[in-house]
Design a protein around this motif. Structure first.
Motif, PDB file in Angstrom:
ATOM      1  N   TRP A 717      18.318  27.128 -15.144  1.00 27.20           N
ATOM      2  CA  TRP A 717      19.651  27.698 -15.234  1.00 27.20           C
ATOM      3  C   TRP A 717      20.441  26.933 -16.282  1.00 27.20           C
ATOM      4  CZ3 TRP A 717      23.092  31.369 -14.204  1.00 27.20           C
ATOM      5  CH2 TRP A 717      24.448  31.062 -14.343  1.00 27.20           C
ATOM      6  N   ASP A 718      21.082  27.668 -17.190  1.00 26.26           N
ATOM      7  CA  ASP A 718      21.958  27.090 -18.201  1.00 26.26           C
ATOM      8  C   ASP A 718      23.216  27.947 -18.235  1.00 26.26           C
ATOM      9  OD1 ASP A 718      23.228  26.873 -20.880  1.00 26.26           O
ATOM     10  OD2 ASP A 718      21.600  25.468 -21.270  1.00 26.26           O
ATOM     11  N   VAL A 719      24.372  27.350 -17.918  1.00 26.46           N
ATOM     12  CA  VAL A 719      25.578  28.158 -17.750  1.00 26.46           C
ATOM     13  C   VAL A 719      25.992  28.849 -19.046  1.00 26.46           C
ATOM     14  CG1 VAL A 719      27.279  26.326 -18.194  1.00 26.46           C
ATOM     15  CG2 VAL A 719      27.842  28.196 -16.626  1.00 26.46           C
ATOM     16  N   GLN A 720      25.814  28.198 -20.201  1.00 23.38           N
ATOM     17  CA  GLN A 720      26.181  28.851 -21.454  1.00 23.38           C
ATOM     18  C   GLN A 720      25.260  30.028 -21.749  1.00 23.38           C
ATOM     19  OE1 GLN A 720      28.983  28.035 -23.763  1.00 23.38           O
ATOM     20  NE2 GLN A 720      28.328  30.155 -23.950  1.00 23.38           N
ATOM     21  N   ARG A 721      23.985  29.828 -21.509  1.00 19.04           N
ATOM     22  CA  ARG A 721      23.002  30.870 -21.798  1.00 19.04           C
ATOM     23  C   ARG A 721      23.065  32.013 -20.797  1.00 19.04           C
ATOM     24  NH1 ARG A 721      17.419  28.604 -20.525  1.00 19.04           N
ATOM     25  NH2 ARG A 721      18.041  29.310 -18.435  1.00 19.04           N
ATOM     26  N   ASP A 722      23.315  31.706 -19.516  1.00 11.88           N
ATOM     27  CA  ASP A 722      23.103  32.687 -18.455  1.00 11.88           C
ATOM     28  C   ASP A 722      24.387  33.226 -17.814  1.00 11.88           C
ATOM     29  OD1 ASP A 722      20.322  32.279 -18.734  1.00 11.88           O
ATOM     30  OD2 ASP A 722      20.405  30.537 -17.405  1.00 11.88           O
ATOM     31  N   HIS A 723      25.556  32.758 -18.252  1.00 14.37           N
ATOM     32  CA  HIS A 723      26.767  33.135 -17.525  1.00 14.37           C
ATOM     33  C   HIS A 723      27.092  34.621 -17.612  1.00 14.37           C
ATOM     34  CE1 HIS A 723      28.577  32.854 -21.574  1.00 14.37           C
ATOM     35  NE2 HIS A 723      29.520  33.654 -21.101  1.00 14.37           N
ATOM     36  N   ALA A 724      26.794  35.261 -18.766  1.00 11.86           N
ATOM     37  CA  ALA A 724      27.142  36.681 -18.905  1.00 11.86           C
ATOM     38  C   ALA A 724      26.385  37.521 -17.881  1.00 11.86           C
ATOM     39  CB  ALA A 724      26.859  37.160 -20.324  1.00 11.86           C
ATOM     40  N   GLU A 725      25.090  37.272 -17.761  1.00  8.83           N
ATOM     41  CA  GLU A 725      24.281  38.014 -16.785  1.00  8.83           C
ATOM     42  C   GLU A 725      24.789  37.756 -15.367  1.00  8.83           C
ATOM     43  OE1 GLU A 725      19.660  38.250 -15.157  1.00  8.83           O
ATOM     44  OE2 GLU A 725      20.172  36.987 -16.887  1.00  8.83           O
ATOM     45  N   LEU A 726      25.145  36.482 -15.094  1.00  4.07           N
ATOM     46  CA  LEU A 726      25.670  36.131 -13.776  1.00  4.07           C
ATOM     47  C   LEU A 726      26.958  36.898 -13.479  1.00  4.07           C
ATOM     48  CD1 LEU A 726      25.849  34.245 -11.234  1.00  4.07           C
ATOM     49  CD2 LEU A 726      27.188  32.693 -12.688  1.00  4.07           C
ATOM     50  N   LEU A 727      27.905  36.889 -14.405  1.00  4.20           N
ATOM     51  CA  LEU A 727      29.207  37.502 -14.143  1.00  4.20           C
ATOM     52  C   LEU A 727      29.116  39.026 -14.085  1.00  4.20           C
ATOM     53  CD1 LEU A 727      31.601  35.240 -16.231  1.00  4.20           C
ATOM     54  CD2 LEU A 727      31.101  35.177 -13.775  1.00  4.20           C
ATOM     55  N   ILE A 728      28.192  39.595 -14.838  1.00  2.00           N
ATOM     56  CA  ILE A 728      27.990  41.042 -14.725  1.00  2.00           C
ATOM     57  C   ILE A 728      27.512  41.381 -13.320  1.00  2.00           C
ATOM     58  CG2 ILE A 728      26.571  42.979 -15.514  1.00  2.00           C
ATOM     59  CD1 ILE A 728      26.597  41.581 -18.314  1.00  2.00           C
ATOM     60  N   GLY A 729      26.559  40.581 -12.808  1.00  2.00           N
ATOM     61  CA  GLY A 729      26.082  40.798 -11.442  1.00  2.00           C
ATOM     62  C   GLY A 729      27.178  40.594 -10.422  1.00  2.00           C
ATOM     63  N   VAL A 730      27.986  39.559 -10.605  1.00  2.00           N
ATOM     64  CA  VAL A 730      29.090  39.293  -9.677  1.00  2.00           C
ATOM     65  C   VAL A 730      30.090  40.438  -9.689  1.00  2.00           C
ATOM     66  CG1 VAL A 730      31.113  37.823  -9.330  1.00  2.00           C
ATOM     67  CG2 VAL A 730      28.878  36.785  -9.729  1.00  2.00           C
ATOM     68  N   SER A 731      30.383  40.976 -10.874  1.00  6.98           N
ATOM     69  CA  SER A 731      31.372  42.062 -10.961  1.00  6.98           C
ATOM     70  C   SER A 731      30.926  43.280 -10.162  1.00  6.98           C
ATOM     71  CB  SER A 731      31.600  42.447 -12.424  1.00  6.98           C
ATOM     72  OG  SER A 731      30.503  43.163 -12.953  1.00  6.98           O
ATOM     73  N   ARG A 732      29.598  43.486 -10.053  1.00  7.42           N
ATOM     74  CA  ARG A 732      29.093  44.651  -9.302  1.00  7.42           C
ATOM     75  C   ARG A 732      29.202  44.457  -7.793  1.00  7.42           C
ATOM     76  NH1 ARG A 732      29.663  45.472 -14.472  1.00  7.42           N
ATOM     77  NH2 ARG A 732      28.106  46.832 -15.450  1.00  7.42           N
ATOM     78  N   LEU A 733      29.512  43.217  -7.365  1.00  7.16           N
ATOM     79  CA  LEU A 733      29.718  42.962  -5.940  1.00  7.16           C
ATOM     80  C   LEU A 733      31.196  43.064  -5.552  1.00  7.16           C
ATOM     81  CD1 LEU A 733      27.366  39.857  -5.390  1.00  7.16           C
ATOM     82  CD2 LEU A 733      26.836  42.282  -5.074  1.00  7.16           C
ATOM     83  N   LEU A 734      32.057  43.279  -6.533  1.00  6.41           N
ATOM     84  CA  LEU A 734      33.490  43.360  -6.250  1.00  6.41           C
ATOM     85  C   LEU A 734      33.874  44.745  -5.736  1.00  6.41           C
ATOM     86  CD1 LEU A 734      34.973  41.478  -9.348  1.00  6.41           C
ATOM     87  CD2 LEU A 734      35.041  40.710  -6.951  1.00  6.41           C
TER      88      LEU A 734
END
Length: 799
Positions: A717-734
């Motif tokens: 896991w690398d926050v700079q590399r992977d944050h966009a994919e993470l936040l897109i997934g999180v947004s779908r749980l909202l």
């Protein structure tokens, strides 16, 4: 196979183990015990003699950890060869009739890769041999065998031995069940240190001994036993040689009788005949005993006295409360040498705390006490310390003798000096309680600038904290480049209310800074912090903080746990000041957590990468309708559960609820508790929750900067590399009008706004409003954003 012969008078090969670095001292001790043919080897010493010689070493050795007798060396190229070789050994001459056995194997080779299989082969061969020789198999007792057989593989050969000790000889009889695994290590270090000083001979001459950092009195016990010539194994209740057929019971009885007589003579020599009769229970005459320990800890003093009492040495040694008064130390040194037979000198000896422990400030205080005592010792005295290896710089001279003792986390450096230390640098610090200024001994008087800075900031922060109701906060964060560390203050809560703690995290010095200079500066920091803040040294905890990839991973502190409680916004939070680099609560996110708590009323709340669940605690206290807390670590989930329980919000682990650790199953929503804990890799868990169409109104996301946890498999896991994919997934749980709070500690972080916009994710930077006052000096301590789903993305969010 013939009848068993009397083997009690045949020569045997023995091997006595010891910590690395002690081999030469052990060999000298064995020669002093009259042992012949001694050969020091790595990790111990080989020696030869009649069976009674091995028994004598068991009884009298202060340095040996175990004593093994070699039964034979056999071919071990594979299991069948090992079985055959062990079966050919004359076990009927080694194992006593009726003795129970156990086998312990060490090492592997290409064919014997499993130590349990190796042990099984040896056990079968031994038992088959005894069945043939005696007609019966011995009983196997893995827990408390009469005879413990050791098998050590080295390449294609195996050395098969019988352990005569039964348990480590360093597990002295004065230790009890409450003394943990560290106690025998401390015994071994103390015994080696005293041997390196030739303390037994000097005590016999009438020298006094002072331990200025006595802790629980183990070194004092070892020295007192030397003083009165007490055999270390005299009252030991169990021996491994009870199952050895060659044990000469008559010779052993004679050895015990001799040891009893020597002890009685030693007690009479030290105490006089009248007091010697009451030595086991008698309290010491503090003005006459020649072996004294000092400690600032009342529990440690009580423990030390219990050790002396259990050893029967309470009348010949004393452990007392330390005093910072130099004159008091000098008087005590005078008292311990008052009985000297002409030379009037003293041994100042301490098994001081090593560096990088959770109580480093206490270690620095102990080192200072040792040096202060050495400075006031009579002329001709000698000084010895086992610790971090920092005493040479404190003495201002090279040690007469220096060697490493042990390995890894148990390693200590022994330093022996024949000259007193130089006069120290001293700075004066205003007493936080008022009155006379405090004198602090340091390596470099330049630390006075750090002390002044810390005092100034502490005065301002304490006023601010009292006004804002903040109980734990940052005082210092590398304000002066020479003193690169972060210092946090914690006010105790619950059972610790009214107690102050300081947590000092050292930043790694640049390669251009000399390592010894950096260590000396950090020692000065740890000497100054208790004085400036008015905190007990044992309530100051320190860690080494070494940045790795991405700037956010740190070396594990590796200390001992010290669990207590603090509070945040009136909520009780468990912290561990010693066991981990971080304490269980990230202070720079205090404002963010308070914001989450205010936003949570009536909301379904999700906490991803939850750590110890403090954000969940705020949400629950803020009136969240439900909370879900997700983290990969069971340790942290258990910690989060304790935090929730302590504040009246009992939480249930998902695995406890339905036998599964997943996000949940369709139709299971009605069974979910109000506060749910889930052990899972948050990134993968998000995908599963999306498939199940779960939704939350408020989500807190605080991922690590970088992770390569084994539980993640091959993925990193690398926050700079992977944050966009993470936040897109999180947004779908909202849920509709839902909101996520995203935070990260990568100082150079830049959100990939283009990728997020393309995916229908809106991101708003609110970092400036989330930096607490005590972190304003470093506004890049973290980044914080609000994350929403764009209105245009609502319809096809899960496409």
């Amino acid at each position: 196979m013939g009848e068993s012969r009397d083997t009690r008078f045949e020569d045997c090969e023995f091997f006595a183990t010891c910590p690395p670095g002690v081999e030469g001292l052990l060999a000298d001790e064995l020669r002093g015990l009259g042992v012949r043919k001694v050969r020091p080897l790595a990790g111990g010493a080989a020696f030869y003699g009649k069976p009674a010689v091995g028994l004598r070493v068991c009884l009298w050795s202060r340095l040996a950890g175990r004593v093994n007798v070699v039964v034979g060396r056999v071919d071990a190229r594979d299991g069948e060869a090992l079985y055959s070789g062990v079966r050919d050994l004359a076990w009927e001459d080694e194992i006593a009739v009726g003795a129970s056995i156990a086998v312990r194997a060490h090492g592997t080779n290409d064919e014997l890769r499993n130590t349990q299989f190796t042990a099984l082969k040896v056990k079968d061969a031994l038992c088959d041999r005894l069945v043939e020789a005696r007609g019966s198999r011995p009983d196997v007792d893995a827990g408390r065998p009469d005879a413990l057989i050791e098998v050590r593989l080295k390449g294609a050969r195996a050395t098969v031995s019988l352990d005569l000790s039964g348990r480590s000889l360093s597990r002295r009889s004065y230790l009890d069940a409450s003394d943990g695994a560290e106690a025998p290590v401390a015994v071994a270090q103390a015994a080696a240190l005293l041997a390196a000083l030739d303390a037994a001979a000097l005590l016999e001459k009438g020298w006094g001994l002072l331990d200025p950092a006595a802790d629980d009195g183990i070194l004092v016990c070892e020295a007192a036993a030397m003083l009165v010539d007490q055999a270390p194994g005299l009252v030991r209740d169990r021996w491994g040689f009870s199952g050895w057929a060659r044990t000469d019971a008559e010779a052993w009885d004679d050895m015990l009788a001799e040891a009893d007589n020597r002890l009685e003579a030693g007690l009479e020599r030290v105490l006089g005949a009248e007091r010697a009769a009451y030595a086991a229970s008698d309290a010491p005459d503090q003005e006459s005993v020649a072996v004294v320990g000092l400690s600032e800890s009342s529990p440690a003093i009580a423990r030390a006295r219990q050790h002396l009492r259990a050893a029967g040495l309470r009348a010949v040694a004393s452990v007392e409360a330390a005093s910072g008064d130099a004159a008091a130390v000098e008087r005590r040194l005078g008292a311990v040498v008052a009985r000297a037979a002409g030379e009037g000198a003293a041994l100042v000896v301490a098994n001081a705390a090593p560096p990088s422990r959770d109580d480093d400030a206490r270690a620095v205080a102990e080192q200072a006490a040792c040096v202060a005592a050495a400075r006031r010792a009579p002329a001709g005295s000698r000084f010895g310390f086992a610790g971090s290896g920092a005493f040479a710089s404190r003495f201002g001279a090279a040690p007469e003798k220096r060697f490493a003792l042990g390995v890894g986390r148990t390693e200590a450096v022994v330093e022996i000096f024949a000259v007193p230390p130089r006069e120290p640098a001293v700075i004066l610090v205003p007493n936080p309680a008022g009155g006379t200024e405090l004198s602090v001994e340091v390596n470099d008087a330049g630390v006075a600038q750090f002390a002044a800075r810390l005092r100034k900031v502490a005065r301002e922060r304490r006023k601010w904290a009292a006004r804002e109701g903040v109980a734990c906060y940052r005082l210092y964060d590398g304000d002066l480049p020479e003193y690169a560390c972060a210092i946090d203050l914690y006010e105790g809560a619950a059972e610790s209310e009214g107690i102050l703690y300081a947590h000092v995290a050292e930043y790694a010095a640049p390669k251009s800074v000399d390592e010894a200079l950096a260590r000396a500066r950090f020692e000065d920091v740890l000497a100054v912090v208790p004085a400036v803040l008015g905190i007990r040294p044992d309530h100051v905890f320190s860690k080494a903080r070494v940045r790795a990839r991405g700037g956010g991973q740190y070396r594990d502190a590796g200390g001992r746990s010290y669990v207590t409680h603090t509070s945040e916004d009136g909520l009780i939070c468990e912290i561990d000041l010693g066991g981990y680099l971080d304490t269980g609560i990230f202070l720079d996110h205090r404002t963010t957590r308070e914001m989450v708590g205010k936003m949570a009323a009536g909301k379904r709340f999700l906490n991803l990468f939850a750590y110890t669940g403090v954000a969940t605690l705020h949400a629950a206290a803020g009136g969240a309708s439900s909370t879900t807390t997700v983290d990969l670590s069971q340790t942290y989930l258990d910690w989060a559960a304790r935090n929730m329980e302590a504040n009246g919000f009992p939480a249930v682990l998902a695995a406890e609820r339905d036998g599964r650790g997943a996000a949940g199953r369709r139709g299971g929503a009605n069974r979910r508790p109000r506060h749910e804990l889930v052990r899972a890799d948050a990134v993968r868990w998000i995908q599963e929750a999306r498939r199940e169409r779960r939704q939350w109104d408020l989500i807190f996301v605080d991922p690590p900067t970088f992770s390569n946890s084994k539980a993640m498999g091959r993925r990193t896991w690398d926050v700079q590399r992977d944050h966009a994919e993470l936040l897109i997934g999180v947004s779908r749980l909202l849920a509709k009008d839902g909101l996520a709070v995203f935070s990260c500690n990568l100082r150079a972080f830049k959100p990939d706004t283009e990728a997020l916009v393309r995916a229908g994710v809106e991101i708003e930077d609110i970092t400036a409003s989330t930096i607490p006052h005590d972190f304003e000096r470093n506004p890049r301590i973290h980044h914080c954003y609000l994350v929403r789903r764009a209105v245009s993305a609502e319809a096809g969010a899960d496409a």
